[in-house]
Write a protein that holds these residues in place. Structure first.
Motif, PDB file in Angstrom:
ATOM      1  N   ALA B  57      15.327  48.920  15.044  1.00  0.00           N
ATOM      2  CA  ALA B  57      16.520  48.877  14.188  1.00  0.00           C
ATOM      3  C   ALA B  57      17.212  50.232  14.168  1.00  0.00           C
ATOM      4  CB  ALA B  57      16.134  48.451  12.775  1.00  0.00           C
ATOM      5  N   GLY B  58      16.429  51.301  14.136  1.00  0.00           N
ATOM      6  CA  GLY B  58      17.009  52.644  14.130  1.00  0.00           C
ATOM      7  C   GLY B  58      17.791  52.906  15.401  1.00  0.00           C
ATOM      8  N   ALA B  59      17.186  52.516  16.521  1.00  0.00           N
ATOM      9  CA  ALA B  59      17.844  52.744  17.809  1.00  0.00           C
ATOM     10  C   ALA B  59      19.129  51.918  17.928  1.00  0.00           C
ATOM     11  CB  ALA B  59      16.890  52.405  18.953  1.00  0.00           C
ATOM     12  N   GLU B  60      19.108  50.706  17.370  1.00  0.00           N
ATOM     13  CA  GLU B  60      20.267  49.816  17.483  1.00  0.00           C
ATOM     14  C   GLU B  60      21.230  49.954  16.305  1.00  0.00           C
ATOM     15  OE1 GLU B  60      20.669  47.492  20.123  1.00  0.00           O
ATOM     16  OE2 GLU B  60      19.035  48.658  21.016  1.00  0.00           O
ATOM     17  N   LYS B  61      20.927  50.891  15.389  1.00  0.00           N
ATOM     18  CA  LYS B  61      21.756  51.099  14.194  1.00  0.00           C
ATOM     19  C   LYS B  61      21.892  49.822  13.365  1.00  0.00           C
ATOM     20  CE  LYS B  61      24.320  55.071  15.935  1.00  0.00           C
ATOM     21  NZ  LYS B  61      23.022  55.664  16.217  1.00  0.00           N
ATOM     22  N   LEU B  62      20.773  49.153  13.172  1.00  0.00           N
ATOM     23  CA  LEU B  62      20.754  47.944  12.345  1.00  0.00           C
ATOM     24  C   LEU B  62      20.195  48.283  10.967  1.00  0.00           C
ATOM     25  CD1 LEU B  62      19.220  45.511  14.996  1.00  0.00           C
ATOM     26  CD2 LEU B  62      21.647  45.828  14.439  1.00  0.00           C
ATOM     27  N   ALA B  63      20.639  47.522   9.963  1.00  0.00           N
ATOM     28  CA  ALA B  63      20.141  47.735   8.601  1.00  0.00           C
ATOM     29  C   ALA B  63      19.115  46.654   8.270  1.00  0.00           C
ATOM     30  CB  ALA B  63      21.298  47.684   7.604  1.00  0.00           C
ATOM     31  N   VAL B  64      18.003  47.083   7.662  1.00  0.00           N
ATOM     32  CA  VAL B  64      16.876  46.187   7.381  1.00  0.00           C
ATOM     33  C   VAL B  64      16.625  46.137   5.885  1.00  0.00           C
ATOM     34  CG1 VAL B  64      14.404  45.820   7.764  1.00  0.00           C
ATOM     35  CG2 VAL B  64      15.827  46.770   9.606  1.00  0.00           C
TER      36      VAL B  64
END
Lengths: 479, 459
Positions: B57-64
């Protein structure tokens, strides 16, 4: 490090000449604390306000000098020792109780207030401050907050962090900030929970809001006397299992008792293997029943005698014996090394047997006097530092005891803190990732590492071994 | 709001296995947060998988956003972004339970009701008597610092949580504390996660001390004609040697909610009620009955009655579920959780009552005598413009809490998303320590992967 004369002049200009010490003979008093560590500051300052503390921090930053806070210097892990020199910020002038709010069970105090002085100040209201380290006659609440201090009665009432609702802090950049307050909860992250027990490495504490506790209606203090250590530890085990929660449950072994009795004359039997000092508190009905249940357990495990203190004087004498035990041992041995490991309470009998084996293996005398009810051990290894060979055995034995605590699922320290004594052992408990996160949190508040350097986290110098003590045992009184 | 096109489901399926990547509309809807839907629900099996998901998620700039029983997803500000719901329900085991040591280690996805059953077999419990009991999970209870009426005797989560394992926003597996009852080894980082609403780390394991069930328990109800004598009664209890398990003050509206499940006859409408629970040996409970009776009489209570064996558990359950009962009856309710000192409580309740009257809304309050007020603002029946009225009243509540003589710390725990926006937030006015919180956030989750925007100060 050599601090510049100009810094001393700036500090004097800020605080006045009487609030700054920089002569070697004055500084000697601040080289040690209750631990076996040693380190010389180059300057000791005595601020009177958070504003002055903030200005001191700014000067330390300008001159790039390390600094650290200090209360009464009773700590047991070197938390108040100037490991890298620099400025000691002594809080002895900030010793006022600012507010007592009995109706809401709160007090607001400056960090230099002595622990017992707060309890005395609210005694007439039927209240007290619950954390009660054995050094409570001398130690300060600011120090208690830094170390998250415990004490015998924390078994029932919790340690310092359970009694702090608000802090005023001076951050390592000089900013003055408040966390929490008098209310039971404030929204946002529990910053009090982070700062209490951070051993002076994140901020200097300049004001503390604490919870006060109502004194129990009835107290009973029991002394159970045993002929074997196993019977003693089995009793503690069964008290825990039966879910009797005493206010305190302390164990002293026979060796320690004899030293204590010669010193304090509390009436401890000198020919026994160990005693339990157990206190129950609460409503009189509950206290009677608990005392009866404890007596039954102790007798079941072959206690030779279960004695109940008849009055406050007898009770005070028993506790004096407990609280001055370390001083008593200091009289019979040139040096001692005290540990603070914690184990699950169910592992107490085997752990005490293991300590006895280790003592025999290394031909050492190890006394045991500790908070049995919460599994917080204080094995105390006696030695003479002139005997180098014995000295090395002490170090090895201490390491084995600590490893046993870790192996059975315990912790390195229950109340004395990591400081500069056990920081290299942190990797026995914590992974590199755990430690990296702690380091990052510290760096977010203390980026230059100027505040209390060399404490809590490992420096990576000689991992996994107990540091070798340097100075003779003082009459320090661990909790 | 969602970016399904950006997410590599293949990578997520690689990490947790294809059956544990859910994308059905029902699965997504259950994890809705303030109108935001995730693009996928991921069900990790362990901390290592969570770490991988978070690194991805960090690499893809996703929010969890982590979730358990999905009972408290509405708490906090609306998220700034939301891509992945991390469902912890597969991590639901007791990892270590040593009843003889009274300590416990449990995975965060375990439901509290199930855990309490395990403990009850050993005649023990955790003082977490919290709303949504049958669905709430340990992780959610801890992350939202759910309040239990037993706080009066046992303190909050921070007082009996011994340590935690968690995964930081950067995907690093970390821990602090331990599993022994006394421990000062290292920084107490786990305390920061209590009440953090998932913004610092994903909690994977929590260690607690457990408590023995007490032999006898009884709850007493005193009814009063007004707030003032009810608080006098509470003051008298606080000054006495009694140490009750629970002391709750219900205003007339709350009393109606609490007793409508079949209450005692003395709980007449329009009365203030104080509910006090005593536990311990039978003779101790008897003493409570006597002394509470004297104190209630001295405070001019109409009467003091013990709850019967059948009604006691019902009433306690309704106290526990108070916010939920309000929300089920009035979904648009705005419920504050307010930290306040006992002596300021009557003043605060007076102010809240004025705010409600002036603002054209109804007020119901349930107060924990140790220092927490639950205050619910309800639109009046038939009122059409509820959002503007509630939002105005919410702002007024924050204002009166800031008065120097009240000095309360308010958080708007439950309310409709439209009110959150119109009222300008749920966290109240900025506090000086928000800057410190930002530093903490940056240490745990520098890239803002976890629950961005939900916490105080825009964290």
């Amino acid at each position: 490090m050599q601090i510049k004369p100009q810094l001393v002049r700036d500090l004097i200009a800020l605080l006045g000449p009487k609030a700054v010490l920089s002569e070697p003979e004055d500084l000697m008093l601040y080289e040690y604390d209750g631990s076996v560590e040693l380190g010389s500051p180059e300057c000791v300052v005595f601020p009177s306000s958070a504003r002055e503390v903030s200005e001191i921090v700014r000067l330390a930053n300008r001159y790039e000098v390390p600094l650290l806070g200090r209360g009464a210097g009773t700590g047991l892990s070197g938390g108040a020792i100037a490991r890298d020199g620099g400025i000691v910020v002594a809080f002895s002038r900030m010793n006022r109780i600012l507010e007592i709010d009995a109706a809401n069970l709160r007090a607001v105090v400056q960090p230099g207030v002595v622990n017992l002085d707060l309890s005395r100040a609210v005694d007439h209201l039927g209240l007290y401050f619950a954390p009660d380290p054995s050094s409570q006659k001398a130690c300060t609440i600011g120090g208690n907050v830094s170390e998250n201090s415990g004490g015998p009665h924390t078994l029932a009432y919790g340690v310092t962090t359970n009694h702090v609702t608000g802090l005023e802090l001076v951050l390592p950049d000089g900013e003055i900030v408040r966390t929490g307050g008098k209310n039971l909860e404030t929204s946002g992250y529990d910053l009090n929970g982070l700062f209490v027990g951070s051993e002076g490495t994140l901020a200097l504490v300049t004001e503390i809001t604490v919870r006060l506790t109502r004194k129990a209606e009835a107290v009973k203090t029991l002394l159970a006397v045993y002929d074997t250590i196993d019977d003693t530890t089995e009793s503690v085990f069964e008290i825990t299992v039966r879910a009797i929660t005493p206010a305190a449950c302390e164990m002293l072994d026979g060796f320690t008792l004899r030293a204590v009795e010669d010193y304090v004359h509390a009436g401890f039997p000198k020919d026994c293997a160990a005693v339990l000092l157990i206190e129950v508190e609460g409503l009189s009905e509950a206290v009677e029943a608990q005392a009866a249940a404890i007596t039954e357990v102790c007798k079941l495990h072959r206690a030779r005698e279960v004695r109940v203190a008849r009055d406050d004087r007898e009770r005070a004498l028993l506790w004096k014996g407990r609280k001055e035990a370390f001083g008593a041992l200091g009289r019979i041995s040139p040096m001692y090394y005290v540990q603070d490991g914690v184990i699950p309470r169910t592992r107490l009998p085997e752990t005490l047997r293991r300590i006895a084996e280790i003592a025999a293996k290394y031909d050492l005398q190890i006394g045991n006097i500790f908070h049995a009810g919460d599994g917080n051990l204080h094995p105390l290894i006696l030695f003479d530092e002139r005997d180098r060979a014995q000295f090395e055995r002490v170090v090895a034995a201490g390491g084995e005891i600590m490893r046993h605590c870790v192996d059975v699922g315990g912790a390195l320290t229950g109340e004395h803190g990591i400081g500069m004594e056990k920081n290299e052992l942190m990797s026995l408990i914590f992974s590199p990732d755990d430690l990296a996160l702690m380091a990052r949190v510290r760096a977010s508040f203390n980026p230059a590492g100027r505040l209390n350097p060399g404490k809590v986290l490992p420096l990576g110098k000689g991992c996994g071994e107990i540091r070798i003590p340097h100075i003779p045992a003082s009459a320090a009184t661990p909790a | 709001m969602s970016h399904p096109a950006h997410i590599s489901f293949a990578r997520l399926e690689e990490i947790v296995g294809a059956p544990h990547v859910l994308t059905s509309p029902e699965d997504l809807a259950l994890r809705r947060v303030d109108g935001f839907l995730p693009s996928a629900v991921i069900q990790p099996a362990d901390a290592a998988q969570i770490a991988e998901v978070l690194r991805f998620a960090g690499a893809e700039k996703l929010a969890v956003i982590p979730s358990g029983g999905c009972t408290k997803l509405g708490i906090g500000s609306p998220p700034a972004r939301y891509d992945i719901a991390l469902d912890l329900s597969r991590m639901n085991r007791v990892l270590a339970y040593d009843p003889q040591d009274l300590t416990l280690g449990v995975e965060s996805g375990m439901r509290i009701e199930q855990l309490l059953r395990v403990l009850a077999e050993q005649k023990q419990f955790l003082p977490l008597v919290v709303p949504y009991l049958e669905r709430a999970t340990i992780g959610g209870i801890v992350a939202s610092n759910s309040s239990s009426p037993l706080r009066h005797a046992y303190g909050g989560v921070r007082d009996f949580c011994l340590g935690m394992e968690f995964v930081t926003g950067e995907g690093s597996q970390a821990k602090s504390g331990g599993r022994v009852v006394k421990n000062v080894t290292g920084y107490d980082l786990h305390k920061l996660l209590i009440g953090s609403l998932g913004t610092l780390g994903v909690i994977t394991r929590v260690n607690f001390r457990t408590f023995p069930l007490l032999p006898a328990q009884r709850t007493f109800v005193a009814a009063f004609s007004a707030a003032e004598p009810a608080f006098q009664f509470c003051g008298a209890i606080s000054r006495s040697p009694l140490t009750p398990q629970m002391v709750e003050i219900a205003d007339p509206g709350a009393a109606e909610v609490i007793f409508s499940g079949g209450g005692p006859p003395q709980a007449e409408p329009r009365k203030w009620s104080v509910l006090v629970s005593a536990a311990g040996l039978p003779e101790v409970v008897d003493r409570y009955a006597r002394e509470l009776g004297h104190m209630a009489a001295a405070a001019n209570a109409d009467e003091l009655e013990p709850l019967g064996d059948s009604e006691g558990p019902v009433v306690l359950a309704r106290i526990r579920e108070f916010p939920r009962l309000i929300l089920e009856a009035v979904p648009s309710a705005a419920i504050f959780r307010i930290g306040v000192l006992p002596t300021a409580m009557p003043g605060l309740l007076g102010e809240l009552s004025s705010v409600a009257t002036r603002g054209g809304v109804d007020l119901i309050s349930l107060t924990r005598a140790s220092g927490i007020v639950y205050a619910a603002l309800l639109p009046k029946e038939g009122e059409a413009a509820t959002v503007p009225l509630l939002s105005k009243a919410v702002q007024e509540v924050f204002r009166v809490c800031g008065k120097s003589e009240i000095n309360a710390s308010a958080m708007l725990e439950w309310c409709p998303p439209e009110v959150k926006l119109a009222a300008g937030g749920v966290w109240g006015p900025p506090r000086p320590d928000f800057g410190l919180m930002k530093r903490v956030k940056d240490s745990f989750d520098p890239n803002g992967v976890l629950c961005p925007g939900r916490f105080a100060g825009g964290i």
